[in-house]
Design a protein around this motif. Sequence first.
Motif, PDB file in Angstrom:
ATOM      1  N   THR A 276       0.738  -1.459   0.417  1.00 51.19           N
ATOM      2  CA  THR A 276       0.511   0.647   0.237  1.00 51.19           C
ATOM      3  C   THR A 276       0.708   1.085   0.223  1.00 51.19           C
ATOM      4  O   THR A 276       0.487   1.909  -0.513  1.00 51.19           O
ATOM      5  N   GLY A 277       2.587   1.270   0.142  1.00 50.34           N
ATOM      6  CA  GLY A 277       2.966   2.650   0.289  1.00 50.34           C
ATOM      7  C   GLY A 277       4.135   1.670   0.478  1.00 50.34           C
ATOM      8  O   GLY A 277       4.515   0.384   1.060  1.00 50.34           O
ATOM      9  N   PRO A 278       5.372   2.537   0.569  1.00 51.58           N
ATOM     10  CA  PRO A 278       6.724   2.790   1.077  1.00 51.58           C
ATOM     11  C   PRO A 278       6.842   1.791   2.765  1.00 51.58           C
ATOM     12  O   PRO A 278       6.192   2.328   3.324  1.00 51.58           O
ATOM     13  N   GLY A 279       7.175   0.631   2.956  1.00 51.08           N
ATOM     14  CA  GLY A 279       7.146  -0.070   3.473  1.00 51.08           C
ATOM     15  C   GLY A 279       5.750  -0.590   4.355  1.00 51.08           C
ATOM     16  O   GLY A 279       5.479  -0.929   5.756  1.00 51.08           O
ATOM     17  N   ARG A 280       4.790   0.041   3.188  1.00 47.82           N
ATOM     18  CA  ARG A 280       3.198  -1.027   4.021  1.00 47.82           C
ATOM     19  C   ARG A 280       3.072  -1.425   3.348  1.00 47.82           C
ATOM     20  O   ARG A 280       2.575  -1.435   2.427  1.00 47.82           O
ATOM     21  N   LEU A 281       2.184  -2.821   3.837  1.00 47.81           N
ATOM     22  CA  LEU A 281       1.665  -3.767   3.455  1.00 47.81           C
ATOM     23  C   LEU A 281       0.113  -4.071   4.351  1.00 47.81           C
ATOM     24  O   LEU A 281      -0.595  -3.439   5.144  1.00 47.81           O
ATOM     25  N   ALA A 282      -0.985  -4.967   3.029  1.00 46.71           N
ATOM     26  CA  ALA A 282      -2.045  -4.880   3.342  1.00 46.71           C
ATOM     27  C   ALA A 282      -2.280  -6.489   3.098  1.00 46.71           C
ATOM     28  O   ALA A 282      -1.920  -6.851   1.961  1.00 46.71           O
ATOM     29  N   GLY A 283      -3.339  -7.359   3.897  1.00 44.34           N
ATOM     30  CA  GLY A 283      -3.811  -8.863   3.389  1.00 44.34           C
ATOM     31  C   GLY A 283      -4.990  -9.586   4.075  1.00 44.34           C
ATOM     32  O   GLY A 283      -5.769  -8.348   4.742  1.00 44.34           O
ATOM     33  N   ARG A 284      -4.840 -10.011   3.666  1.00 45.31           N
ATOM     34  CA  ARG A 284      -6.371 -10.273   4.537  1.00 45.31           C
ATOM     35  C   ARG A 284      -6.371 -11.998   5.301  1.00 45.31           C
ATOM     36  O   ARG A 284      -5.077 -13.048   5.712  1.00 45.31           O
ATOM     37  N   THR A 285      -6.968 -11.935   6.373  1.00 41.53           N
ATOM     38  CA  THR A 285      -6.869 -13.174   7.084  1.00 41.53           C
ATOM     39  C   THR A 285      -7.483 -14.310   6.455  1.00 41.53           C
ATOM     40  O   THR A 285      -8.262 -14.064   5.023  1.00 41.53           O
ATOM     41  N   ARG A 286      -7.927 -15.966   7.182  1.00 46.76           N
ATOM     42  CA  ARG A 286      -8.509 -16.619   6.342  1.00 46.76           C
ATOM     43  C   ARG A 286      -9.862 -16.882   5.967  1.00 46.76           C
ATOM     44  O   ARG A 286     -10.454 -16.887   5.684  1.00 46.76           O
ATOM     45  N   HIS A 287     -10.024 -15.360   7.594  1.00 41.28           N
ATOM     46  CA  HIS A 287     -11.820 -15.088   7.450  1.00 41.28           C
ATOM     47  C   HIS A 287     -12.129 -14.090   7.005  1.00 41.28           C
ATOM     48  O   HIS A 287     -13.124 -12.876   6.629  1.00 41.28           O
ATOM     49  N   PHE A 288     -11.096 -13.475   5.415  1.00 42.15           N
ATOM     50  CA  PHE A 288     -11.106 -12.460   4.744  1.00 42.15           C
ATOM     51  C   PHE A 288     -11.182 -11.097   5.178  1.00 42.15           C
ATOM     52  O   PHE A 288     -11.509 -10.030   4.655  1.00 42.15           O
ATOM     53  N   ARG A 289     -10.420 -11.029   6.519  1.00 42.81           N
ATOM     54  CA  ARG A 289     -10.331  -9.544   7.693  1.00 42.81           C
ATOM     55  C   ARG A 289      -9.704  -9.287   6.806  1.00 42.81           C
ATOM     56  O   ARG A 289      -8.397  -9.890   6.849  1.00 42.81           O
ATOM     57  N   ILE A 290      -9.637  -8.019   6.752  1.00 40.09           N
ATOM     58  CA  ILE A 290      -8.060  -7.273   5.850  1.00 40.09           C
ATOM     59  C   ILE A 290      -7.284  -6.481   7.078  1.00 40.09           C
ATOM     60  O   ILE A 290      -8.345  -6.027   8.525  1.00 40.09           O
ATOM     61  N   VAL A 291      -5.933  -7.025   7.296  1.00 46.27           N
ATOM     62  CA  VAL A 291      -5.320  -6.476   7.958  1.00 46.27           C
ATOM     63  C   VAL A 291      -4.035  -5.265   7.440  1.00 46.27           C
ATOM     64  O   VAL A 291      -3.763  -5.614   6.099  1.00 46.27           O
ATOM     65  N   HIS A 292      -3.466  -4.239   8.029  1.00 49.73           N
ATOM     66  CA  HIS A 292      -2.918  -3.418   7.672  1.00 49.73           C
ATOM     67  C   HIS A 292      -1.477  -3.490   8.899  1.00 49.73           C
ATOM     68  O   HIS A 292      -2.159  -3.607   9.852  1.00 49.73           O
ATOM     69  N   LEU A 293      -0.459  -3.119   7.338  1.00 52.27           N
ATOM     70  CA  LEU A 293       0.907  -3.824   8.629  1.00 52.27           C
ATOM     71  C   LEU A 293       2.036  -3.477   7.788  1.00 52.27           C
ATOM     72  O   LEU A 293       2.001  -2.801   6.741  1.00 52.27           O
ATOM     73  N   ALA A 294       2.641  -2.524   8.991  1.00 48.18           N
ATOM     74  CA  ALA A 294       4.316  -2.249   8.051  1.00 48.18           C
ATOM     75  C   ALA A 294       4.990  -3.704   8.002  1.00 48.18           C
ATOM     76  O   ALA A 294       4.768  -5.060   8.282  1.00 48.18           O
ATOM     77  N   GLY A 295       5.610  -3.664   7.030  1.00 49.98           N
ATOM     78  CA  GLY A 295       6.783  -4.331   6.057  1.00 49.98           C
ATOM     79  C   GLY A 295       7.506  -4.051   4.967  1.00 49.98           C
ATOM     80  O   GLY A 295       7.265  -3.337   4.861  1.00 49.98           O
ATOM     81  N   PRO A 296       7.934  -5.583   4.607  1.00 49.19           N
ATOM     82  CA  PRO A 296       9.538  -5.274   3.380  1.00 49.19           C
ATOM     83  C   PRO A 296       8.333  -5.393   2.112  1.00 49.19           C
ATOM     84  O   PRO A 296       7.867  -6.787   2.239  1.00 49.19           O
ATOM     85  N   ALA A 297       8.498  -5.235   0.976  1.00 50.34           N
ATOM     86  CA  ALA A 297       7.493  -5.732  -0.230  1.00 50.34           C
ATOM     87  C   ALA A 297       7.581  -6.716  -0.686  1.00 50.34           C
ATOM     88  O   ALA A 297       6.734  -7.541  -1.270  1.00 50.34           O
ATOM     89  N   GLY A 298       8.832  -7.457  -0.307  1.00 51.01           N
ATOM     90  CA  GLY A 298       9.310  -9.223  -0.160  1.00 51.01           C
ATOM     91  C   GLY A 298       8.295 -10.107  -0.019  1.00 51.01           C
ATOM     92  O   GLY A 298       8.313 -10.723  -0.203  1.00 51.01           O
ATOM     93  N   LEU A 299       7.387  -9.332   0.815  1.00 47.09           N
ATOM     94  CA  LEU A 299       6.397 -10.626   1.975  1.00 47.09           C
ATOM     95  C   LEU A 299       4.525 -10.755   1.299  1.00 47.09           C
ATOM     96  O   LEU A 299       3.977 -11.368   1.103  1.00 47.09           O
ATOM     97  N   LEU A 300       4.603  -9.705  -0.432  1.00 44.58           N
ATOM     98  CA  LEU A 300       3.824  -9.671  -1.244  1.00 44.58           C
ATOM     99  C   LEU A 300       3.842 -11.618  -1.645  1.00 44.58           C
ATOM    100  O   LEU A 300       4.208 -11.886  -2.073  1.00 44.58           O
ATOM    101  N   GLY A 301       2.583 -11.833  -0.951  1.00 40.65           N
ATOM    102  CA  GLY A 301       2.473 -13.693  -1.549  1.00 40.65           C
ATOM    103  C   GLY A 301       2.623 -14.045  -0.790  1.00 40.65           C
ATOM    104  O   GLY A 301       2.367 -15.128  -0.601  1.00 40.65           O
ATOM    105  N   ARG A 302       3.183 -13.560   0.689  1.00 38.65           N
ATOM    106  CA  ARG A 302       3.490 -14.759   1.485  1.00 38.65           C
ATOM    107  C   ARG A 302       2.885 -14.517   2.488  1.00 38.65           C
ATOM    108  O   ARG A 302       1.765 -13.340   3.239  1.00 38.65           O
ATOM    109  N   ALA A 303       2.588 -15.392   3.700  1.00 39.76           N
ATOM    110  CA  ALA A 303       1.346 -15.991   4.441  1.00 39.76           C
ATOM    111  C   ALA A 303       2.231 -15.853   6.070  1.00 39.76           C
ATOM    112  O   ALA A 303       3.395 -16.748   5.818  1.00 39.76           O
TER     113      ALA A 303
END
Length: 433
Positions: free
Chosen positions: A375-402
């Motif tokens: 979502t931005g430099p050092g900013r990520l978002a993803g979904r839990t298994r229940h489809f809840r959106i979670v925003h977090l700080a982290g490296p772009a390399g985590l895209l696609g990782r659980a």
Amino acid sequence: MNVNDSEKIAGLLLADGYERADHADEADVVFVNTCAVRERAADKLYHAVGRLKRLKARKPGLLIGVGGCVPQLQGASILDRARAVDILVGTHNVAQVPALFRRAREGAGPLVDLDRRADSFTVPPSVVAHSSPVRAYVTVMEGCNHVCSFCVVPRTRGPEACRSPHAVVAEVASLVAKGYPEVMLLGQTVNAYQHEGVDFAELLARVHGVPGLKRLRFTTSHPEHVTPRLADALRDLPRVCPYLHLPVQSGSDRILESMRRGYTRRQYLETVALLRDRVSDLAISSDVIVGYPGETAQDFQSTVDLVDEVGFEGLFVFAYSRRPGTTAFRLEDDVPEDEKRRRVAVLNARQQRAQQRLNAGRVGSRDEVLVDTVTGPGRLAGRTRHFRIVHLAGPAGLLGRAVEVEITGAGSNSLTGKLPIGSLTGASSAPIL
Ligand code: SAM
């Protein structure tokens, strides 16, 4: 499903030699894919074509295509109101788009293809230009056999047609091989899927068996087709996410009957009870229509009560929109627009408060998040298994990782979380699940 159709059209054009343009004013062709479920969605087409017409005046070589449910519903008459359009295709003619653009380029336009072809799954899965690098949509059935009084979908997309389970499994396997961790199976009433003795629960089991797949979702389910077998599949197949979108539309029996939804309020609640009994911690979301013809204050209150009783994870509230060709079209649209808007606001406000309460209770817990967006430099978002959106700080390399995340904050529509201390030194040392 419309997003998936757009992905198919984009993929077909890429395969035909086009490149993706960042803005319409850099493009040689623009394709507008449309939704006709509500009048406002359909009206957007004319606004979009109006803007493109001005662009075309500056750029005469620009070709404009229009597709999807609005052309299927309104037919070639669209060309009378939107003269800048060069090609017009229906919901079953997606595969024809590149050839039609080619002929239009040679001066043959405007061209119209609205024929309902027998096989609507003609776009090779390998060409689909998936818009997410993480979640891939896979259409398993087209059309709808229901007769809901308000709904234009059976008219625009025709009767149900199911893809063979072999084709679905092969497509999912090829997506996993390309690196997709998550697949979402799509159909208007996806849980009505039937193909030569294979029902939806069996389809889920077969897709679940694709080696390497991390998460499996599906939408949209119809309450009438929720079976104990489906509940068991949700419970027993660990990669099937515990989330179900189950539109109820109304909590009033009188309105449900007029809507021809095929269930009563009690039956809907029994379906929810069956699911919750078998699948612990199942997240259920829903759709509601307010201001349907004849909906009294009491009918509306029944819907509010049902929403409170079920405790949905998410709720999409729509003001009734009278659609041509539906059986409700002949009923008087008698709830004033400002009262419809008030009912939408009442339900939304209640639902937001309920979601805020539910999410607040999750602060301090840990959950698995599949990172799907940077979502931005050092900013990520993803979904839990229940489809809840979670925003977090982290490296772009985590895209696609659980990753396992600690939930630190709650809003009504999303959560915030953080990776456990020590895990941020690099993508490879994060707690990848
Ligand atoms: N096929 C799915 C089903 O039956 O649940 C969903 C189809 S529709 C694209 C998504 C939602 O739009 C429906 O669940 C309904 O709440 C809403 N909708 C459909 N027709 C509508 C109408 N005429 N006016 C307002 N909302 C409508």
